[in-house]
Write a protein that holds these residues in place. Structure first.
Motif, PDB file in Angstrom:
ATOM      1  N   TYR A  87       0.842  -1.132  -0.072  1.00 29.81           N
ATOM      2  CA  TYR A  87      -0.056   0.240   0.052  1.00 29.81           C
ATOM      3  C   TYR A  87       0.828   1.326  -0.105  1.00 29.81           C
ATOM      4  CZ  TYR A  87      -4.433   2.642   1.274  1.00 29.81           C
ATOM      5  OH  TYR A  87      -5.320   3.389   1.209  1.00 29.81           O
ATOM      6  N   VAL A  88       1.813   1.242   0.960  1.00 36.67           N
ATOM      7  CA  VAL A  88       2.951   2.210   0.887  1.00 36.67           C
ATOM      8  C   VAL A  88       3.633   2.669  -0.471  1.00 36.67           C
ATOM      9  CG1 VAL A  88       4.894   3.242   1.648  1.00 36.67           C
ATOM     10  CG2 VAL A  88       3.312   2.248   3.198  1.00 36.67           C
ATOM     11  N   ASP A  89       3.837   1.472  -1.027  1.00 37.64           N
ATOM     12  CA  ASP A  89       4.509   1.551  -2.368  1.00 37.64           C
ATOM     13  C   ASP A  89       3.598   2.207  -3.536  1.00 37.64           C
ATOM     14  OD1 ASP A  89       6.779   0.312  -1.312  1.00 37.64           O
ATOM     15  OD2 ASP A  89       6.553  -1.586  -2.270  1.00 37.64           O
ATOM     16  N   GLU A  90       2.436   1.732  -3.522  1.00 40.34           N
ATOM     17  CA  GLU A  90       1.523   2.458  -4.471  1.00 40.34           C
ATOM     18  C   GLU A  90       0.976   3.830  -4.144  1.00 40.34           C
ATOM     19  OE1 GLU A  90      -2.389   1.223  -7.072  1.00 40.34           O
ATOM     20  OE2 GLU A  90      -2.213   0.396  -5.041  1.00 40.34           O
ATOM     21  N   LEU A  91       0.958   4.230  -2.764  1.00 39.74           N
ATOM     22  CA  LEU A  91       0.538   5.371  -2.445  1.00 39.74           C
ATOM     23  C   LEU A  91       1.563   6.455  -2.434  1.00 39.74           C
ATOM     24  CD1 LEU A  91      -2.267   6.885  -1.488  1.00 39.74           C
ATOM     25  CD2 LEU A  91      -1.462   6.225   0.885  1.00 39.74           C
ATOM     26  N   ALA A  92       2.834   6.166  -2.018  1.00 38.91           N
ATOM     27  CA  ALA A  92       3.845   7.095  -1.852  1.00 38.91           C
ATOM     28  C   ALA A  92       4.205   8.018  -3.354  1.00 38.91           C
ATOM     29  CB  ALA A  92       5.144   6.480  -1.582  1.00 38.91           C
TER      30      ALA A  92
END
Length: 190
Positions: A87-92
């Motif tokens: 999720y972090v990888d997609e959102l950042a």
């Protein structure tokens, strides 16, 4: 209490989902407005796969039944974003670095008669207040919403969130395009 008595002025509280809630949660997920945006299977095995690991403490998230004046009306999910690396990888790339103090929520009103009555913003306000109270490390709540889901992102705005970015993210429902608004609410310090 009948659903018609629930209003935006109701007292909204939150309790953990239990396996005994599965039939109710399944009915909520099967309602057309919820099914359209959540796109989640609601058969018993799917409910166990989705909610069981949280109930058992294996997944660092919270699945909560929303109650209005003591009556179950919906669901609130929350977690600290950094606990979910994908999720972090997609959102950042859309919002920039994701701090360890950033949480997210998702929500649904499962009683169709309550939709369009201003209940959503009340649930969101109460859910965010509960998040900040129970998680002293939470400084910010960020919620990505499919841009086409105007009802959801407008409810967030009415609850005090503001759009901080827009970008391409994977939608929950594959019929939607990747356009999302990312809304944020900061902890208020006194």
């Amino acid at each position: 209490m009948t659903p018609t008595r629930v209003s935006s002025q109701s007292t909204f509280t939150f309790r953990p989902v239990t396996r005994a809630d599965y039939p109710r949660v399944g009915r909520w997920l099967a309602t057309p407005d919820v099914e359209r945006w959540w796109n989640q299977a609601y058969d018993p095995a799917s409910l166990e796969k989705q909610f069981g690991p949280v109930i058992d403490g294996e997944t660092p998230a919270e699945d909560l039944v929303v109650e209005a004046d003591g009556e179950p009306i919906g669901l609130l999910q929350r977690c600290r974003i950094i606990d979910f690396g994908d999720y972090v990888d997609e959102l950042a790339p859309v919002i920039g670095p994701v701090a360890a103090t950033t949480y997210t929520i998702d929500y649904l009103i499962g009683v169709p008669e309550l939709l369009g009555r201003g209940i959503g913003p009340g649930v969101i306000v109460a859910g965010c207040a509960d998040t900040f109270a129970r998680h002293p490390d939470a400084e910010r709540i960020v919620v990505p919403v499919v841009a086409a889901n105007r009802r959801s992102w407008r409810a967030l705005e009415k609850a005090g969130f503001r759009i901080v970015a827009s970008g391409a993210l994977t939608p929950d429902n594959p019929i939607d395009d990747r356009a999302h608004h990312i809304l944020a609410l900061e902890r208020q310090r006194r």
